[in-house]
Design a protein around this motif. Sequence first.
Motif, short mmCIF file in Angstrom:
data_model
loop_
_atom_site.label_atom_id
_atom_site.label_comp_id
_atom_site.label_asym_id
_atom_site.label_seq_id
_atom_site.Cartn_x
_atom_site.Cartn_y
_atom_site.Cartn_z
N ASN A 95 28.96 -38.89 66.82
CA ASN A 95 30.25 -39.03 67.49
C ASN A 95 30.41 -40.45 68.01
N TYR A 96 31.61 -41.00 67.86
CA TYR A 96 31.93 -42.33 68.35
C TYR A 96 33.07 -42.24 69.35
N TYR B 158 41.65 -41.86 75.20
CA TYR B 158 40.30 -41.73 74.64
C TYR B 158 40.30 -40.74 73.49
N ALA B 159 39.52 -41.04 72.47
CA ALA B 159 39.28 -40.09 71.38
C ALA B 159 37.81 -40.12 71.01
N ARG B 160 37.26 -38.95 70.81
CA ARG B 160 35.89 -38.85 70.29
C ARG B 160 36.01 -38.54 68.81
N VAL B 161 35.37 -39.38 68.01
CA VAL B 161 35.54 -39.32 66.56
C VAL B 161 34.21 -39.01 65.90
N ARG B 162 34.24 -38.00 65.05
CA ARG B 162 33.03 -37.59 64.34
C ARG B 162 32.96 -38.35 63.01
N ILE C 81 38.78 -36.85 64.58
CA ILE C 81 38.89 -36.66 66.03
C ILE C 81 38.51 -35.24 66.42
N ASN C 82 37.56 -35.10 67.35
CA ASN C 82 37.20 -33.77 67.82
C ASN C 82 37.42 -33.59 69.32
N ALA C 83 37.96 -34.62 69.96
CA ALA C 83 38.36 -34.51 71.37
C ALA C 83 39.27 -35.67 71.70
N MET C 84 40.20 -35.44 72.60
CA MET C 84 41.08 -36.50 73.10
C MET C 84 41.28 -36.30 74.58
N GLN D 218 37.70 -45.59 61.56
CA GLN D 218 38.27 -46.22 62.73
C GLN D 218 39.52 -45.46 63.16
N VAL D 219 39.64 -45.30 64.46
CA VAL D 219 40.83 -44.69 65.06
C VAL D 219 41.45 -45.70 66.01
N GLN D 220 42.74 -45.89 65.89
CA GLN D 220 43.46 -46.77 66.81
C GLN D 220 44.28 -45.90 67.77
N LEU D 221 44.24 -46.26 69.04
CA LEU D 221 44.96 -45.54 70.09
C LEU D 221 45.90 -46.50 70.80
N VAL D 222 47.15 -46.11 70.93
CA VAL D 222 48.14 -46.96 71.59
C VAL D 222 48.80 -46.17 72.71
#
Length: 119
Positions: free
Chosen positions: A105-106, A96-100, A31-34, A1-5
């Motif tokens: 990818n999520y 936004y973040a793309r997470v592997r 994370i492979n993209a933001m 899980q990644v949290q973005l604030v």
Amino acid sequence: QVQLVESGGGLVQAGRSLRLSCAASGNVLGINAMGWYRQPPGSRREMVALDVNGGKTTYGDSVMGRFTISRDNAKNTIDLQMNRLEAEDTATYYCYARVRRGLVNYDSWGQGTQVTVSS
């Protein structure tokens, strides 16, 4: 899980500048993209800018030349510098973040921050 604030939204006059910030926490190694997306009132969510790890940064046509993203991988942050703002830039802005994770990818999203540009 990644949290973005996100932070930095608000009300600004047309022609002025505003800077948004986003900090990621959690499984940041995946994370492979933001980037940043936005959703104007009554419209669909659209890409503002996307930075892919080891790749290029892509900007939406409507913000090209006015908006710039800066990413700090050491701090896991990404900022959006918005210059020469227009009334049409009024929207909720989402980090936004793309997470592997394994082979998949999520997409991870922040809670959104409102930007209102008065004309």
